[in-house]
Design an enzyme around this catalytic site. Sequence first.
Site, PDB file in Angstrom:
ATOM      1  N   ASP A 160      32.386  47.904  27.137  1.00 54.84           N
ATOM      2  CA  ASP A 160      32.112  49.195  27.770  1.00 54.84           C
ATOM      3  C   ASP A 160      30.807  49.097  28.548  1.00 54.84           C
ATOM      4  O   ASP A 160      30.163  48.041  28.568  1.00 54.84           O
ATOM      5  CB  ASP A 160      32.088  50.333  26.734  1.00 54.84           C
TER       6      ASP A 160
ATOM      7  N   HIS B 183      34.227  51.654  33.141  1.00 52.69           N
ATOM      8  CA  HIS B 183      33.546  51.276  31.890  1.00 52.69           C
ATOM      9  C   HIS B 183      33.135  49.805  31.923  1.00 52.69           C
ATOM     10  O   HIS B 183      33.235  49.102  30.917  1.00 52.69           O
ATOM     11  CB  HIS B 183      34.448  51.559  30.680  1.00 52.69           C
TER      12      HIS B 183
ATOM     13  N   GLU C 127      38.965  57.007  32.744  1.00 52.87           N
ATOM     14  CA  GLU C 127      37.748  57.560  33.351  1.00 52.87           C
ATOM     15  C   GLU C 127      37.192  56.683  34.475  1.00 52.87           C
ATOM     16  O   GLU C 127      36.030  56.307  34.464  1.00 52.87           O
ATOM     17  CB  GLU C 127      36.679  57.771  32.260  1.00 52.87           C
TER      18      GLU C 127
HETATM   19  C1  ACM Z   1      38.507  57.814  26.124  1.00 58.20           C
HETATM   20  O1  ACM Z   1      38.151  58.551  25.192  1.00 58.20           O
HETATM   21  N1  ACM Z   1      37.795  57.758  27.243  1.00 58.20           N
HETATM   22  C2  ACM Z   1      39.689  56.992  26.037  1.00 58.20           C
END
Ligand code: ACM
Length: 636
Positions: A184, A255, A317
């Site tokens: 991440d 991410h 995201e």
């Molecule tokens: C997430 O909680 N962004 C998968």
Amino acid sequence: MIATALIFMMASQAQEPALIPTPARLEIKSGSFNLSESTRVLIDPQAINLKTAVAELLGRALRARKSSRNKLHLSIEKDRTSMGEEGYHLSVKPSEITIQSATSKGLFYGLQTLRQLLPASIYGGAQASVWAIPCVEIDDWPRFPWRGLMIDSSRHFMPKSEILKFVDLLAMHKMNVLHLHLVDDQGWRIEIKRYPKLTEIGSKRDFDSQGHFGDELYGGKKHGGFYTQQDIRDIVRYARERYITVVPEIEMPGHSQAAIDAYNELGTGDRPGVTDEWGSHGNVYNVNESTIKFLQNVLKEVMQLFPSKFIHIGGDEVSHDQWQLSPSAQALKKERGLKDEQELQSWFIRQMDAFLADHGRRLIGWDEILMGGLAPGATVMSWRGIDGGIAAAKAGHDVVMAPTSHTYFDYYQSKFRAKEPPAGGGYLPLETVYQFDPVPSVLSDAEAKHILGGQCQLWAEYIPTPSHLEYMAFPRAAALAEVVWSPKKSLDFADFRARLVQHLKRLDVLEVNYRRLDPPMPAPIGHWSPAEVSEQLQTKEWEATPALHGAGTYDVLFEYTVGECRLDIAWVELLEDGKTIARDAHDGRTGAQDMKNQYRLTLADQKPGSTYLVRAGVRSDGGTDSSGDVYFIRSP
Ligand code: ACM
């Protein structure tokens, strides 16, 4: 407990065994089997892994195997195939225990159940000369093939020892998927031989780390850590011996800030640093051929380490800002005739889908991979509610349900946040987890077959240590384990909670730092509604006498339920026959985000016949549209 079991229990006066997850069919018979050192253990030669399992699960209870007076017989029976590959039959009779299954995996689950028929001390390797096991007949099989738990080792690195402890805990609960979130913005946690800077640079951040309100939660220390490839092999082997698949997640294209900091050519701008702030960040991989190749090389090493059919590529995201400004992204979009950045994202995911398929694997990703068109072989992990899962199942794709509403274990376990360690927000009590049904009612039977199961997520922004990971996981994971294993018709929260009280003794022996069970939440003493609030500070009162139980400390909790405005609270008092006897004055608020919305009042002496009121100074943050409840609860 199912009705048939209840009848048998009453007939025989036997104790109901506290089995979690509750089996599909349980009959309690009269009598018992004496398990002792002299119990003879017969293990089918076709069974694999089970010698270790028997030794570990039943421990020294079965040290010697001399006598044939009574025996434990584990056998592979092909005619048990109708129960599925994980199903088993467990029969405890006074002279013999038999566990039968079509597979070793089923036998392993039968052993887990047998272990729960023994005293909790067996989990610590305890020894007794004789243990009486109640006679039972159990037929059991799981409702879903995917029964998962996710650990986020990126936000806070979890040591290998803790991962192995979780593997044992999952096996005990008949869960079979451990999803490791390894990558991440805040850290890259898996050694990749070909690209050493991913961990040399990407696994370290200078600061750990800021909370939502800018507070320095974890003291500003440096944070780092990663799993070597040998660590990963150890974890995967340990898990495989316990019939658990480890699913790795390598996040892309968002991410990805830690990776872009390590290899700046993967991004679209300057080196971003490994961030020390929570939340998702705008950095994304570029769409150059060399970057696609880089990530596929990473996946190659990942596939060598993880035998899992499913490889998770994240996909959630993704900010499109950088692609909008990137000439190469725009050129690729044009060249491929892609309408917008969503289609570009879909193109990116398809590169990975095809690559994984070529290597005999399947792609799984968060539900944003639906945007711009789902890749042909993709499986969807539905987290932003269940709609993504529904759409994917209707389109014929497999789905794992992981909605925030029921499975985000980073959420608070209590409304009394002041008494809980800091968490990211949200509220997910045990009972709500137990209400989770991975199959939405809108799906037809054929579509519902695409629901592989469900999974809980331990996002670790606010989970800095292994013991805290256990606190957030348990007992909620026990509730999740039951809803993904047990037949829907046998689910009953009151019954689960009663069994859980016994089950927690096992977790005590295993030194699991689970959260203690709450007493039931009382009814609120009052409410506020739009007619009663405005921007002006005003006084409100609620009767507290019926909620008082003698001298002691009490908490007043303001709980926003609905409306455009939050409620701000300036002070709270306790009045006895109109006279103020306790006061807590601090700024608090309750709304979409709560802050210090709990007030503490001490009553030195409750006078019989007196009337007690809670009085508070409150206002909205603009307008009148706010509603909520006021609770008055004795502090334990
Ligand atoms: C997430 O909680 N962004 C998968």
